[in-house]
Write a protein that holds these residues in place. Structure first.
Motif, PDB file in Angstrom:
ATOM      1  N   ALA A   1      13.319 -20.673 -91.547  1.00 48.88           N
ATOM      2  CA  ALA A   1      13.690 -20.258 -92.760  1.00 48.88           C
ATOM      3  C   ALA A   1      15.125 -21.406 -92.859  1.00 48.88           C
ATOM      4  N   ASN A   2      14.800 -22.521 -93.065  1.00 49.18           N
ATOM      5  CA  ASN A   2      15.860 -23.487 -92.999  1.00 49.18           C
ATOM      6  C   ASN A   2      16.133 -24.553 -94.004  1.00 49.18           C
ATOM      7  N   ILE A   3      15.121 -24.576 -95.019  1.00 50.40           N
ATOM      8  CA  ILE A   3      15.057 -25.735 -96.071  1.00 50.40           C
ATOM      9  C   ILE A   3      16.607 -25.910 -96.961  1.00 50.40           C
ATOM     10  N   ASN A   4      16.831 -27.115 -96.712  1.00 44.32           N
ATOM     11  CA  ASN A   4      18.203 -27.452 -97.489  1.00 44.32           C
ATOM     12  C   ASN A   4      19.353 -26.686 -96.551  1.00 44.32           C
ATOM     13  N   LEU A   5      19.127 -26.306 -95.332  1.00 42.50           N
ATOM     14  CA  LEU A   5      20.335 -25.675 -94.674  1.00 42.50           C
ATOM     15  C   LEU A   5      20.533 -26.648 -93.593  1.00 42.50           C
ATOM     16  N   ILE A   6      21.560 -26.542 -92.737  1.00 41.15           N
ATOM     17  CA  ILE A   6      21.895 -27.298 -91.587  1.00 41.15           C
ATOM     18  C   ILE A   6      21.074 -27.704 -90.787  1.00 41.15           C
ATOM     19  N   GLY A   7      19.912 -26.755 -90.484  1.00 41.44           N
ATOM     20  CA  GLY A   7      18.791 -26.853 -89.503  1.00 41.44           C
ATOM     21  C   GLY A   7      17.641 -27.851 -89.967  1.00 41.44           C
ATOM     22  N   ASP A   8      17.637 -28.206 -91.552  1.00 36.26           N
ATOM     23  CA  ASP A   8      16.620 -29.088 -92.195  1.00 36.26           C
ATOM     24  C   ASP A   8      17.012 -30.405 -91.897  1.00 36.26           C
ATOM     25  N   ILE A   9      17.282 -31.128 -90.754  1.00 36.60           N
ATOM     26  CA  ILE A   9      17.881 -32.376 -90.418  1.00 36.60           C
ATOM     27  C   ILE A   9      16.465 -33.472 -90.511  1.00 36.60           C
ATOM     28  N   ILE A  10      17.041 -34.538 -91.287  1.00 35.57           N
ATOM     29  CA  ILE A  10      16.153 -35.948 -91.500  1.00 35.57           C
ATOM     30  C   ILE A  10      16.381 -36.555 -90.267  1.00 35.57           C
ATOM     31  N   CYS A  11      15.650 -37.286 -89.630  1.00 35.40           N
ATOM     32  CA  CYS A  11      15.917 -37.982 -88.537  1.00 35.40           C
ATOM     33  C   CYS A  11      14.765 -38.989 -88.267  1.00 35.40           C
ATOM     34  N   CYS A  12      15.183 -40.298 -88.147  1.00 36.08           N
ATOM     35  CA  CYS A  12      14.335 -41.260 -87.701  1.00 36.08           C
ATOM     36  C   CYS A  12      13.871 -41.181 -86.291  1.00 36.08           C
ATOM     37  N   PRO A  13      12.764 -41.913 -85.925  1.00 38.72           N
ATOM     38  CA  PRO A  13      12.508 -41.849 -84.583  1.00 38.72           C
ATOM     39  C   PRO A  13      13.371 -42.519 -83.436  1.00 38.72           C
ATOM     40  N   GLY A  14      14.173 -43.156 -83.857  1.00 38.12           N
ATOM     41  CA  GLY A  14      15.271 -43.831 -82.872  1.00 38.12           C
ATOM     42  C   GLY A  14      14.750 -44.799 -81.907  1.00 38.12           C
ATOM     43  N   MET A  15      15.572 -44.780 -80.637  1.00 34.68           N
ATOM     44  CA  MET A  15      15.088 -45.426 -79.851  1.00 34.68           C
ATOM     45  C   MET A  15      14.123 -44.903 -78.814  1.00 34.68           C
ATOM     46  N   ASP A  16      13.977 -43.548 -78.893  1.00 35.70           N
ATOM     47  CA  ASP A  16      12.731 -42.911 -78.346  1.00 35.70           C
ATOM     48  C   ASP A  16      11.349 -43.653 -78.753  1.00 35.70           C
ATOM     49  N   PHE A  17      11.320 -44.388 -79.563  1.00 32.24           N
ATOM     50  CA  PHE A  17      10.091 -45.045 -80.111  1.00 32.24           C
ATOM     51  C   PHE A  17      10.229 -46.414 -80.765  1.00 32.24           C
ATOM     52  N   CYS A  18      11.281 -46.641 -81.656  1.00 32.41           N
ATOM     53  CA  CYS A  18      11.387 -47.862 -82.304  1.00 32.41           C
ATOM     54  C   CYS A  18      12.011 -48.762 -81.501  1.00 32.41           C
ATOM     55  N   ALA A  19      11.388 -50.236 -81.796  1.00 32.78           N
ATOM     56  CA  ALA A  19      11.940 -51.352 -81.227  1.00 32.78           C
ATOM     57  C   ALA A  19      13.292 -52.005 -81.702  1.00 32.78           C
ATOM     58  N   LEU A  20      13.512 -51.350 -82.849  1.00 36.92           N
ATOM     59  CA  LEU A  20      14.785 -51.937 -83.752  1.00 36.92           C
ATOM     60  C   LEU A  20      15.787 -50.915 -83.453  1.00 36.92           C
ATOM     61  N   ALA A  21      15.753 -49.900 -82.786  1.00 38.06           N
ATOM     62  CA  ALA A  21      16.806 -48.902 -82.774  1.00 38.06           C
ATOM     63  C   ALA A  21      17.560 -49.350 -81.707  1.00 38.06           C
ATOM     64  N   THR A  22      18.975 -48.875 -81.986  1.00 35.01           N
ATOM     65  CA  THR A  22      20.020 -49.213 -81.084  1.00 35.01           C
ATOM     66  C   THR A  22      20.649 -47.928 -80.488  1.00 35.01           C
ATOM     67  N   ALA A  23      19.945 -46.944 -80.627  1.00 30.48           N
ATOM     68  CA  ALA A  23      20.566 -45.514 -80.108  1.00 30.48           C
ATOM     69  C   ALA A  23      19.499 -44.628 -80.305  1.00 30.48           C
ATOM     70  N   ARG A  24      19.431 -43.239 -79.572  1.00 26.86           N
ATOM     71  CA  ARG A  24      18.555 -42.439 -79.878  1.00 26.86           C
ATOM     72  C   ARG A  24      19.097 -41.372 -81.052  1.00 26.86           C
ATOM     73  N   SER A  25      18.225 -40.821 -81.532  1.00 26.77           N
ATOM     74  CA  SER A  25      18.455 -40.098 -82.781  1.00 26.77           C
ATOM     75  C   SER A  25      17.794 -38.747 -82.723  1.00 26.77           C
ATOM     76  N   ILE A  26      16.599 -38.560 -82.146  1.00 27.48           N
ATOM     77  CA  ILE A  26      16.008 -37.396 -82.174  1.00 27.48           C
ATOM     78  C   ILE A  26      16.988 -36.552 -80.957  1.00 27.48           C
ATOM     79  N   PRO A  27      17.384 -36.501 -79.682  1.00 25.36           N
ATOM     80  CA  PRO A  27      18.099 -35.589 -79.270  1.00 25.36           C
ATOM     81  C   PRO A  27      19.269 -35.252 -79.966  1.00 25.36           C
ATOM     82  N   VAL A  28      19.948 -36.090 -80.599  1.00 27.25           N
ATOM     83  CA  VAL A  28      21.059 -35.753 -81.405  1.00 27.25           C
ATOM     84  C   VAL A  28      20.816 -34.768 -82.490  1.00 27.25           C
ATOM     85  N   ALA A  29      19.533 -34.786 -83.002  1.00 27.06           N
ATOM     86  CA  ALA A  29      18.998 -33.925 -84.222  1.00 27.06           C
ATOM     87  C   ALA A  29      18.818 -32.582 -83.599  1.00 27.06           C
TER      88      ALA A  29
END
Length: 547
Positions: free
Chosen positions: A400-428
């Motif tokens: 139950a977190n829609i529009n609350l602080i737990g409802d984080i948008i996040c790109c795949p980051g450096m865990d998947f993307c060749a363009l990424a410069t940092a990880r994003s999933i572990p931060v989320a």
């Protein structure tokens, strides 16, 4: 919902056959990777950091239950048992084997799905308000208009090789749930002073390395003029858009450098000069398309659920995840894909099938992907809410977190993307774990955290209440913070705070910001309101207090 006609089906199947031959030639060496790259991109296939990634189109975010079951089948047979809902309302598979991709596309075609124009310098998947056709505040369902744009733009010969990718979003509500001001073109259904329904056209929005809020191109456009006006706008962009520098090739740069007045004049001149007879779609054709999106057979006399007799955890879920519906007795249900144990937007095959079953039982077999990386059941009887919740609990989807602080948008980051410069999933995940307590999330209230693993901004960090951008310097990842971004009708680009943080410092800094806001707000003031009232410096001081 839109149903493929015979032409659509024949076209998609022939496209699969073409790509199957291209894959064979790539595997046996008759096509080099350089030759194969534009061909695979036309079919939604990327080569990422560790493997290929297939992006499946979900036009305007709407799909049927059998289509979701097919996505689950693909994830089980060809991937690792899950899919990823994207910020363009599509689904990505991160681990397909190249030789399997034609079979994946064949399976998709069997349920009227494909991956065409989900990549490349073309008009991408048209996104939409996920509550379309159900929202109490909309003028009309915007999906027929989105479908019209899809048909017009699909393999349009003049716009298949644009200066850069091109994104369109549509809505019909005063509350912008489609982020239309952050797109190359945003379209809002509006009424003029005479009560006529038409379109407000916004141009030149976009995020990435140069974030820009879109500007009004036409305050009111008659319905008959939609496709000719879009054609004129695209011609101007295709003619004058920068092709010598991909970082300056988006329409937002052209609008900024030309100026909105001169850009508008160019579009209006092009619009006046073209012959709309081969482009314009009249009322009869619009009505035909609209029949595919007719409202379900809503029942009347539905008694609301007796909430007083329900457990508190269910009541909190209803308060947070359930939204008013235009039809009496019905509700819109948001399903969160933001479990701290998974990457934001990830959904397992078991969960996909469970949601498909719930859609069949309680939402006329229809569901939506959202640009906030969640799922919506758009038409649920209010007296069925408990049954839906029970099903979500069984599928581990009851957060139950829609529009609350737990409802984080996040790109795949450096865990998947060749363009990424940092990880994003572990931060989320670290932030979600820090604020996992539901009572605390409720006490904080509306809070949108958006995270990108590079300046391409696939996580929309520029328009997050708290935006986080992952970067790298000398082999070390660090994270910059922006505050005050807004993705709604009052769209705004967040303010950069200053020097970056390590992941550990970042989560502590976010917590200081949140605690400061909770203590400083007046009454039920939203974070954005408090930030705008107190100003950047007050929050910046708190953010860096122990850095």
């Amino acid at each position: 919902m839109y149903r493929y006609d015979e032409f659509d089906a024949e076209f998609v199947h022939s496209r699969v056959a073409q790509f199957r031959d291209q894959v064979v030639r790539r595997l046996d060496g008759r096509l080099s990777e350089a030759e194969f790259r534009p061909l695979r991109l036309m079919n939604g296939l990327y080569l990422q950091l560790h493997a290929y990634m297939l992006r499946v189109a979900v036009p305007y975010g709407t799909l049927r239950s059998d289509q979701l079951r097919m996505l689950a089948h693909l994830a089980d047979k060809y991937d690792k048992g899950y899919g990823h809902v994207t910020t363009r309302q599509n689904m990505q598979f991160n681990w397909p084997v190249l030789s399997d991709v034609p079979e994946m596309l064949t399976d998709l075609a069997s349920v009227d799905m494909h991956a065409i124009q989900t990549s490349g310098n073309c008009i991408r998947n048209v996104t939409c308000d996920p509550y379309a056709g159900a929202a109490a505040d909309e003028i009309e369902d915007p999906r027929p208009m989105a479908e019209l744009i899809r048909q017009w733009s699909m393999l349009h010969p003049e716009f298949a090789f644009l200066p850069r990718k091109f994104k369109i979003a549509v809505t019909a509500s005063s509350q912008d749930r489609a982020m239309i001001k952050g797109h190359d073109i945003g379209i809002q259904v509006v009424r003029n002073e005479a009560g006529e329904v038409g379109y407000h056209i916004i141009v030149g929005g976009g995020l990435g390395r140069t974030p820009v809020i879109g500007q009004t191109l036409r305050a009111f456009l008659p319905k008959d003029d939609l496709l000719p006006y879009l054609e004129a706008t695209m011609r101007v962009y295709n003619r004058f858009g920068r092709r010598d520098n991909k970082y300056k090739a988006r329409i937002k740069i052209l609008v900024r450098e030309t100026g909105i007045e001169d850009f508008t004049r160019l579009v209006e001149d092009e619009f006046a000069a073209l012959d709309p007879s081969d482009i314009a779609v009249g009322a009869a054709e619009r009505a035909r398309i609209a029949t595919y999106f007719a409202s379900p057979a809503f029942e009347t006399g539905i008694k609301p659920l007796d909430m007083a007799s329900q457990p508190e955890v269910f009541r909190k879920w209803v308060d947070t995840n359930v939204v008013a519906h235009a039809a009496p007795g019905y509700a819109i249900v948001n399903i969160s894909l933001k479990d701290p144990e998974r990457a934001p937007g990830d959904v397992t095959t078991e969960q996909m099938r469970a949601v498909a079953d719930l859609a069949d039982a309680h939402s006329f077999g229809e569901l939506r992907f959202t640009h906030q990386q969640n799922i919506v059941l758009a038409h649920v009887r209010q007296d069925a809410l408990r049954a839906v919740w029970d099903g979500l609990v069984a599928a581990d989807l009851e957060d139950a977190n829609i529009n609350l602080i737990g409802d984080i948008i996040c790109c795949p980051g450096m865990d998947f993307c060749a363009l990424a410069t940092a990880r994003s999933i572990p931060v989320a995940q670290a932030i979600a774990e820090r604020f996992e307590d539901h009572d605390r999330q409720q006490a904080i209230g509306e809070m949108q955290i958006k995270i990108s693993g590079c300046i391409n901004a696939c996580g929309h960090h520029h328009v997050g209440h708290i935006g986080i951008l992952g970067l790298e310097k000398a082999g070390v990842e660090f994270y910059q913070v922006t505050l005050g971004g807004d993705a709604t009708q009052t769209a705004a680009i967040g303010d950069k705070m200053g020097a970056g943080f390590s992941q550990e410092e970042l989560v502590d800094g976010i917590e200081r910001i949140v605690d400061f806001y909770v203590g400083a707000r007046e009454h039920d003031e939203r974070f954005l309101d408090t930030y705008r009232r107190l100003g950047t410096e007050a929050f910046k001081e708190v953010l860096y207090a122990s850095a």
